[in-house]
Design an enzyme around this catalytic site. Sequence first.
Site, PDB file in Angstrom:
ATOM      1  CE  LYS A 128       4.383  -6.919   5.593  1.00 51.02           C
ATOM      2  NZ  LYS A 128       4.286  -5.853   4.591  1.00 51.02           N
ATOM      3  CG  ASP A 168       5.626  -3.730   7.260  1.00 53.91           C
ATOM      4  OD1 ASP A 168       5.258  -3.544   6.100  1.00 53.91           O
ATOM      5  OD2 ASP A 168       4.846  -3.575   8.225  1.00 53.91           O
TER       6      ASP A 168
HETATM    7  N1  GLU Z   1       6.877  -3.768   3.834  1.00 53.90           N
HETATM    8  C1  GLU Z   1       6.767  -3.167   2.544  1.00 53.90           C
HETATM    9  C2  GLU Z   1       5.387  -3.465   1.977  1.00 53.90           C
HETATM   10  O1  GLU Z   1       4.434  -3.501   2.721  1.00 53.90           O
HETATM   11  C3  GLU Z   1       7.934  -3.506   1.625  1.00 53.90           C
HETATM   12  C4  GLU Z   1       8.180  -4.955   1.383  1.00 53.90           C
HETATM   13  C5  GLU Z   1       9.453  -5.249   0.587  1.00 53.90           C
HETATM   14  O2  GLU Z   1      10.185  -4.352   0.233  1.00 53.90           O
HETATM   15  O3  GLU Z   1       9.669  -6.450   0.363  1.00 53.90           O
HETATM   16  O4  GLU Z   1       5.182  -3.607   0.804  1.00 53.90           O
END
Ligand code: GLU
Length: 447
Positions: A128, A168
């Site tokens: 992340k 996100d």
């Molecule tokens: N931000 C989204 C999550 O919390 C998607 C992440 C992604 O698609 O890599 O899973």
Amino acid sequence: MSIDEQVSSYYNMLLKRNAGEPEFHQAVAEVLASLKIVLEKDPHYADYGLIQRLCEPERQLIFRVPWIDDNGVVQVNRGFRVQFNSALGPYKGGLRFHPSVNLGIIKFLGFEQIFKNSLTGLPIGGGKGGSDFDPKGKSELEVMRFCQSFMTELHNHIGEYKDVPAGDIGVGGREVGFLFGQYRRLAGQHESGVLTGKGLAWGGSLVRTEATGYGCVYLTQEMMRAHGADMSGAKVIVSGSGNVAIYAAQKAQELGATVIGVSDSSGWVHTPNGVDVELLRDIKENRRERINCYAEEADGATFHADGTIWSLEADVALPCATQNELNGDHARTLADNGVRFVAEGANMPSTPEAIEVFREKGIHFAPGKAANAGGVATSALEMQQNASRDSWSFEYTDQRLHKIMSKIFRTMSRTAEEYGREGDYVTGANIAGFKKTADAMLAQGVI
Ligand code: GLU
């Protein structure tokens, strides 16, 4: 040492080494509580420092992001990418641009992502990133300059087989576009698999935009059916009004539910006759305005700056805004008002106390690791399409998403049963997500 003592000692060490990161502590505490049950049955999961390694990111990047605002003034933000675990595949997870972002928040999100991604059954590790940049009130050119500066550093650390960021909170299609453009320029190649959530004309996937919200409702529907209920005719509260909330509301209403409330950080709107999703989308995605505009323009909707959306009477609650938005008092109010199902569209929106209340009151609760996995799962489908230079139809991709969500529900449900915790989806999701990652880590040696 008993299992309890062993797990407490891991946790105490983690608190010391990661001081001042309460969200990260919260996320780890919840998983460790579930792992006690695993270690009692299969003590080999504590071998080779597995739990300690799992709680320590493989790599953490913190970098300066300088950019020039529209007044010619230099602004300095902080960028992060936490590459948490790549045992199952390249690091995968979104980027969050929000003033609340700090290392602890990114670590909690990255940690959750490991288990969520594992649950999808697809070959993706957990990571992340993000920045404390606040996109609110910024011009398009400011957002572009910020994204370009952010990627100027990040491009050294990501790649199709290495780390694949996405969106996100605060990072949608527009931002992914600016980030991708800068990556392409710096890398000198069109490496479509380096980011997901791309535009459809340049390697994006149909359904990716809708995926987290749709996925959350598909999983909720499975959970409701398992307990003799159905989305059709249900009254549903959806908090938030971003990408997850909008498409959760759309899918819930398509399945015959009425969405009776949505919100943003300025307040909430009561929508007893349902939400006009097109209007909400226009206000939030195109005009980028606050939620009170919705109440001004939609028939029968009222805006409330005070109180809480969780005071509405409903059957289902889908927290789709942000972490810790639903506390113990909210949970008690929901229970008193007849809510029987809660599924998390956001990451960790319910506090530990709220989850305890759900347990006590017999509310069926699907944690974010399972309920919001549809977004990242569809990102993995986007990666598959990029790798085969293909693009799938909306129907096919949506079908794949639906199957993945049904399978996640079955997996967490079966795992909970296997460990004597029938209906405890928190434990089921944590254990199932853990075991796959842990097996891969054990097979790959101490690294
Ligand atoms: N931000 C989204 C999550 O919390 C998607 C992440 C992604 O698609 O890599 O899973």
